[in-house]
Design a protein around this motif. Sequence first.
Motif, short mmCIF file in Angstrom:
data_model
loop_
_atom_site.label_atom_id
_atom_site.label_comp_id
_atom_site.label_asym_id
_atom_site.label_seq_id
_atom_site.Cartn_x
_atom_site.Cartn_y
_atom_site.Cartn_z
N LYS A 251 0.82 -1.21 0.00
CA LYS A 251 0.00 0.00 0.00
C LYS A 251 0.85 1.26 0.00
CE LYS A 251 -3.69 2.16 2.77
NZ LYS A 251 -4.59 1.97 3.94
N VAL A 252 1.93 1.27 0.78
CA VAL A 252 2.76 2.46 0.84
C VAL A 252 3.59 2.62 -0.44
CG1 VAL A 252 4.81 1.45 1.95
CG2 VAL A 252 4.18 3.83 2.42
N VAL A 253 3.93 1.51 -1.11
CA VAL A 253 4.58 1.60 -2.41
C VAL A 253 3.64 2.23 -3.43
CG1 VAL A 253 5.53 0.26 -4.34
CG2 VAL A 253 6.16 -0.33 -2.00
N VAL A 254 2.37 1.83 -3.39
CA VAL A 254 1.36 2.39 -4.29
C VAL A 254 1.24 3.90 -4.07
CG1 VAL A 254 -1.11 2.46 -4.78
CG2 VAL A 254 0.06 0.26 -4.59
N MET A 255 1.27 4.33 -2.83
CA MET A 255 1.18 5.77 -2.53
C MET A 255 2.32 6.54 -3.19
SD MET A 255 0.11 5.68 1.49
CE MET A 255 -1.51 5.13 2.03
N ASN A 256 3.52 5.96 -3.14
CA ASN A 256 4.67 6.62 -3.75
C ASN A 256 4.52 6.71 -5.27
OD1 ASN A 256 7.43 7.18 -2.09
ND2 ASN A 256 6.12 5.75 -1.00
N ILE A 257 4.14 5.61 -5.88
CA ILE A 257 4.01 5.59 -7.34
C ILE A 257 2.88 6.51 -7.79
CG2 ILE A 257 3.52 4.13 -9.33
CD1 ILE A 257 4.77 1.80 -7.79
N LEU A 258 1.79 6.51 -7.05
CA LEU A 258 0.64 7.33 -7.40
C LEU A 258 0.95 8.82 -7.32
CD1 LEU A 258 -2.40 7.32 -8.11
CD2 LEU A 258 -2.88 7.37 -5.66
N GLY A 259 1.59 9.23 -6.21
CA GLY A 259 1.89 10.65 -6.04
C GLY A 259 3.09 11.10 -6.84
N GLY A 260 4.11 10.24 -6.94
CA GLY A 260 5.33 10.61 -7.66
C GLY A 260 6.54 10.34 -6.80
N MET A 261 7.35 9.36 -7.21
CA MET A 261 8.53 8.99 -6.43
C MET A 261 9.61 10.06 -6.52
SD MET A 261 8.92 4.93 -7.33
CE MET A 261 9.17 5.29 -9.07
N GLY A 262 10.36 10.20 -5.44
CA GLY A 262 11.47 11.13 -5.43
C GLY A 262 11.06 12.59 -5.43
N THR A 263 9.91 12.90 -4.85
CA THR A 263 9.44 14.28 -4.85
C THR A 263 9.07 14.81 -3.47
OG1 THR A 263 7.13 13.62 -5.20
CG2 THR A 263 8.46 13.97 -7.17
N GLU A 332 15.14 16.61 -6.12
CA GLU A 332 16.39 16.03 -5.68
C GLU A 332 17.53 17.01 -5.75
OE1 GLU A 332 17.34 14.02 -9.97
OE2 GLU A 332 16.47 12.86 -8.36
N GLU A 333 18.60 16.70 -5.05
CA GLU A 333 19.81 17.50 -5.07
C GLU A 333 20.66 17.10 -6.27
OE1 GLU A 333 21.01 19.84 -3.05
OE2 GLU A 333 19.30 19.91 -1.70
N PRO A 334 21.57 17.99 -6.71
CA PRO A 334 22.43 17.63 -7.81
C PRO A 334 23.35 16.47 -7.45
CG PRO A 334 23.13 19.69 -6.79
CD PRO A 334 21.81 19.34 -6.20
N VAL A 335 23.69 15.69 -8.45
CA VAL A 335 24.52 14.52 -8.24
C VAL A 335 25.98 14.93 -8.12
CG1 VAL A 335 25.28 12.35 -9.25
CG2 VAL A 335 22.92 13.08 -9.48
N PRO A 336 26.73 14.37 -7.16
CA PRO A 336 28.14 14.70 -7.05
C PRO A 336 28.88 14.36 -8.32
CG PRO A 336 27.37 13.49 -5.14
CD PRO A 336 26.29 13.42 -6.15
N GLN A 337 29.82 15.20 -8.72
CA GLN A 337 30.59 14.99 -9.93
C GLN A 337 32.06 14.80 -9.59
OE1 GLN A 337 29.00 14.67 -12.71
NE2 GLN A 337 27.00 15.28 -11.90
N GLU A 338 32.82 14.40 -10.59
CA GLU A 338 34.25 14.19 -10.40
C GLU A 338 34.97 15.52 -10.44
OE1 GLU A 338 35.93 10.26 -12.18
OE2 GLU A 338 34.43 11.01 -13.57
N ARG A 339 35.06 16.14 -9.29
CA ARG A 339 35.73 17.44 -9.21
C ARG A 339 37.09 17.35 -8.55
NH1 ARG A 339 30.75 21.38 -7.32
NH2 ARG A 339 29.43 21.01 -9.14
N SER A 340 37.35 16.26 -7.90
CA SER A 340 38.60 16.09 -7.18
C SER A 340 38.96 14.63 -7.14
CB SER A 340 38.47 16.63 -5.75
OG SER A 340 39.59 16.26 -4.98
N PRO A 341 40.25 14.30 -7.26
CA PRO A 341 40.64 12.90 -7.17
C PRO A 341 40.54 12.33 -5.77
CG PRO A 341 42.57 14.29 -7.33
CD PRO A 341 41.39 15.18 -7.53
N THR A 342 40.33 13.21 -4.78
CA THR A 342 40.26 12.76 -3.39
C THR A 342 38.88 12.22 -3.09
OG1 THR A 342 41.79 14.50 -2.78
CG2 THR A 342 40.58 13.42 -0.99
N PRO A 343 38.79 10.96 -2.61
CA PRO A 343 37.46 10.39 -2.30
C PRO A 343 36.75 11.21 -1.25
CG PRO A 343 39.16 8.69 -2.30
CD PRO A 343 39.86 10.01 -2.37
N ALA A 344 35.46 11.38 -1.44
CA ALA A 344 34.65 12.14 -0.47
C ALA A 344 34.49 11.35 0.81
CB ALA A 344 33.29 12.47 -1.06
#
Length: 347
Positions: A251-263, A332-344
């Motif tokens: 039921k809670v999965v249906v709620m997400n799909i119905l309203g819009g996932m990731g919003t 959603e927030e922007p996805v991290p990009q390869e800006r530095s060789p140092t692992p986050a």
Amino acid sequence: MIVTRLVDATRGRPLIVRIGLLVAGLVLAFGLPWMIYPAVALDITAWALFAVALDLLLGYTGLLSFGHAAFWGSSAYATGIIAIETGMPFYVAVLGGAVVAALLALPIAMLAVRRTGIYFAMVTLAFAQLIYFVANQWRSLTEGENGLQGIPREAFGLDLSDTFYFYYAALPLILLGLLGAWRVVHSPFGRVMVAIRENPARARALGYPVDRYKVQVFVISAFLAGVAGGVYAVGHGFASLQEVYWTTSGKVVVMNILGGMGTLWGPVLGAGIIVVLEDYLATAGIDAVGTVTGVIFVVTVLVFRRGIWGTARRLLGSRRRGDETPDAAPDEEPVPQERSPTPASPG
């Protein structure tokens, strides 16, 4: 690059629109018991937080869980036991139930994140069914098929027997839970969640401990689901096997799909539609509630491919993408990009 055209909806959206949505949401939340039956209003808020909790996992991290009823239900039982046995304010009982849900989620997450896709979903479902079996058999604690009844609504000597007043007493817990979910999404941690959803291999190559992040968001999601389940149990005065049954997860999965996932807003809308629709059909004397809601869900999904909220946002032109990635989330927030060789650093 992992989705180069993703933009931060919070920054890309005019400030007046953000403030307007927030004010409208708060006005609706505080005015809901005046517009509909208070018990239904309470159900909407509890299910809304539950749906948002799952959205952190499904919409933002790309992990489909068919076992979240385990955390909603285990918290409902734990909240009821704490409230009955100790007589403490329901706030303490609800938070205690949420902690139980989070502790239960930790070992499940550590095992489930070793799998992906449908296998992850099946592992979570298997553990949820195990919790259902335990709740059914441990009758001395859960009362088995009879359910845990007589959960009190105690809070610092206030009379909360009327659901109208209990709604406003419990609303701060719901709003804090929603605020917590919003803060998680709009943080560096939330950006990594989106990166994992889009391309786990690339996120791992950038130095992010993907499995650790999955475990962390799983536990956070379970905690918020536990808060919702605790409020629901206290509001109804009982906790039953239905709370840990697999249909609750569906039921809670249906709620997400119905309203819009990731919003974030989408699951809230989906929860409101499903709860109000079920209440209307039940009071109208229609027996096949599941059939009617199922047909409406299928039609809605066919018409609104991104859910109602996501599709409306797209049609209004508040968000525009150059590609047709089916899972890019409006909030959603922007996805991290390869800006530095140092692992986050993790977290």
